[in-house]
Design a protein around this motif. Structure first.
Motif, mmCIF file in Angstrom:
data_model
loop_
_atom_site.group_PDB
_atom_site.id
_atom_site.type_symbol
_atom_site.label_atom_id
_atom_site.label_comp_id
_atom_site.label_asym_id
_atom_site.label_seq_id
_atom_site.Cartn_x
_atom_site.Cartn_y
_atom_site.Cartn_z
ATOM 1 N N VAL A 70 0.864 -1.176 0.000
ATOM 2 C CA VAL A 70 0.000 0.000 0.000
ATOM 3 C C VAL A 70 0.905 1.231 0.000
ATOM 4 N N GLY A 71 0.856 2.003 -1.082
ATOM 5 C CA GLY A 71 1.701 3.181 -1.196
ATOM 6 C C GLY A 71 2.581 3.121 -2.421
ATOM 7 N N GLU A 72 2.524 4.199 -3.240
ATOM 8 C CA GLU A 72 3.257 4.213 -4.513
ATOM 9 C C GLU A 72 4.502 5.090 -4.460
ATOM 10 N N GLY A 73 5.003 5.402 -3.252
ATOM 11 C CA GLY A 73 6.203 6.214 -3.119
ATOM 12 C C GLY A 73 7.479 5.389 -3.206
ATOM 13 N N VAL A 74 8.581 5.978 -2.753
ATOM 14 C CA VAL A 74 9.894 5.336 -2.895
ATOM 15 C C VAL A 74 9.944 3.996 -2.180
ATOM 16 N N LEU A 75 9.583 3.965 -0.908
ATOM 17 C CA LEU A 75 9.698 2.717 -0.153
ATOM 18 C C LEU A 75 8.764 1.640 -0.693
ATOM 19 N N GLY A 76 7.540 2.018 -1.023
ATOM 20 C CA GLY A 76 6.614 1.030 -1.566
ATOM 21 C C GLY A 76 7.125 0.424 -2.851
ATOM 22 N N ALA A 77 7.641 1.268 -3.745
ATOM 23 C CA ALA A 77 8.141 0.775 -5.023
ATOM 24 C C ALA A 77 9.391 -0.085 -4.838
ATOM 25 N N GLU A 78 10.274 0.306 -3.925
ATOM 26 C CA GLU A 78 11.480 -0.493 -3.673
ATOM 27 C C GLU A 78 11.119 -1.876 -3.135
ATOM 28 N N ILE A 79 10.186 -1.913 -2.195
ATOM 29 C CA ILE A 79 9.785 -3.204 -1.621
ATOM 30 C C ILE A 79 9.127 -4.073 -2.679
ATOM 31 N N ALA A 80 8.298 -3.469 -3.522
ATOM 32 C CA ALA A 80 7.664 -4.230 -4.599
ATOM 33 C C ALA A 80 8.707 -4.820 -5.532
ATOM 34 N N ALA A 81 9.718 -4.029 -5.901
ATOM 35 C CA ALA A 81 10.762 -4.518 -6.802
ATOM 36 C C ALA A 81 11.563 -5.640 -6.158
ATOM 37 N N SER A 82 11.895 -5.497 -4.884
ATOM 38 C CA SER A 82 12.669 -6.536 -4.195
ATOM 39 C C SER A 82 11.878 -7.834 -4.103
ATOM 40 N N ALA A 83 10.586 -7.709 -3.812
ATOM 41 C CA ALA A 83 9.758 -8.911 -3.701
ATOM 42 C C ALA A 83 9.618 -9.617 -5.045
ATOM 43 N N ARG A 84 9.487 -8.857 -6.127
ATOM 44 C CA ARG A 84 9.422 -9.485 -7.446
ATOM 45 C C ARG A 84 10.724 -10.222 -7.739
ATOM 46 N N GLY A 85 11.830 -9.659 -7.278
ATOM 47 C CA GLY A 85 13.110 -10.328 -7.464
ATOM 48 C C GLY A 85 13.202 -11.650 -6.716
ATOM 49 N N MET A 86 12.369 -11.811 -5.670
ATOM 50 C CA MET A 86 12.314 -13.060 -4.896
ATOM 51 C C MET A 86 11.282 -14.024 -5.460
ATOM 52 N N GLY A 87 10.603 -13.605 -6.537
ATOM 53 C CA GLY A 87 9.599 -14.468 -7.139
ATOM 54 C C GLY A 87 8.223 -14.367 -6.513
ATOM 55 N N VAL A 88 8.004 -13.358 -5.674
ATOM 56 C CA VAL A 88 6.716 -13.186 -5.003
ATOM 57 C C VAL A 88 5.741 -12.477 -5.941
ATOM 58 N N GLU A 89 4.468 -12.899 -5.921
ATOM 59 C CA GLU A 89 3.430 -12.191 -6.654
ATOM 60 C C GLU A 89 3.157 -10.862 -5.932
#
Length: 296
Positions: free
Chosen positions: A46-65
């Motif tokens: 929840v949140g489209e700022g820096v931290l939200g986007a970074e966490i989303a990118a890291s999770a995708r790198g781990m193979g998480v949906e």
């Protein structure tokens, strides 16, 4: 004094298992998030700022949906503007993140005492094994109430980061007057905390120098490194000064009212630093302003 910020909470309720704030103040919090991501298949940010986007990118790198929900129309729109935010939004989509932008989050859903999803204002529920809420922070100044210090958006300081005779503030809680920009600033990033602490240490030893940095932050998302100098805003005109966005390497220059207010490098750190020096540092030191040319 230095005081870490407190995460904004939405909704303002106790944190159930599976929900994380995006400000892990201790190592255990960060490790708990990593364990949840390793064990779960679905993450909602929840949140489209820096931290939200970074966490989303890291999770995708781990193979998480990953599903990211935010009220803005693009990622990091408030920090880098619509044009560059659009490039970043496209990058996340290409890497498999499901973006729900321009939507309001109403509440968390849960069962058995554990979070199970996020309910949008439309009524749709985004299913999740883990939820990260990254909607900003507020300065932790409650402990200073009644101290006699001026408390607004943080501890209000003068140009020397002095809150009162013999009392200085640094870091996320410090709101100081930037003489070069002629405005009050409060910056939430590691670079500022380090540089501001150095400036305050010098002033405590008698330097009496105003703190006038060029604001800066960086973020790594997938294979993109963004380095942002100055204070670009969504209202600024954005020009591509060097490079080519489709190739994933460029420098953007931001201008408002005929004045350069920011420089952003996307995988072009050296060129971004040179344009920072040319347009932001030199101009503030009284050297002639330069013309920004857009790349074809």
């Amino acid at each position: 004094m230095s005081s870490p910020p407190l995460p904004q909470r939405h909704p303002p309720a106790p944190r159930p298992p599976g929900r994380h704030g995006a400000l892990p103040l201790i190592l255990d919090d960060a490790l708990a998030l990593r364990c949840d991501l390793a064990a779960g298949r679905r993450l909602v940010v929840v949140g489209e700022g820096v931290l939200g986007a970074e966490i989303a990118a890291s999770a995708r790198g781990m193979g998480v949906e990953v599903t990211l929900a935010g009220f803005g129309s693009v990622l990091l729109g408030g920090q880098v503007g619509g044009r560059v935010g659009g490039f970043l939004t496209r990058l996340h989509t290409e890497r498999g993140a499901d973006l729900r932008l321009g939507v309001a989050v109403e509440a968390l859903a849960g069962s058995g005492g554990r979070v199970s999803g996020v309910r949008l204002a439309s009524g749709e529920v985004l299913r999740a094994d883990t939820v990260v809420v990254a909607i900003g922070a507020r300065p932790a100044t409650e402990w200073l109430e009644g101290s006699g210090l001026a408390l607004g958006d943080g501890v209000e300081c003068d140009a020397y980061c002095r809150a009162a005779p013999g009392i200085y503030a640094v870091g996320d809680a410090a709101s100081w007057h930037h003489e070069g920009l002629d405005r009050r600033l409060r910056l939430e990033n590691r670079t500022n905390a380090t540089e501001q602490a150095q400036a305050v240490a010098a002033n405590l030893l008698g330097a009496e120098r105003p703190y006038t940095p060029t604001p800066y932050f960086w973020t790594d998302q997938y294979d993109a490194k963004l380095q942002v100098h100055g204070l670009p805003t969504p209202a600024a005109e954005t020009h591509i000064a060097e490079g080519d966005p489709p190739r994933g390497r460029f420098v953007a220059v931001y201008r408002e009212n005929s004045e350069v207010t920011g420089v952003l490098g996307w995988n072009m750190p050296k060129q971004a630093r040179l344009l920072r020096q040319k347009h932001l540092v030199a101009a503030r030191n009284g050297q002639p302003a330069t013309t920004v040319r857009s790349a074809p």
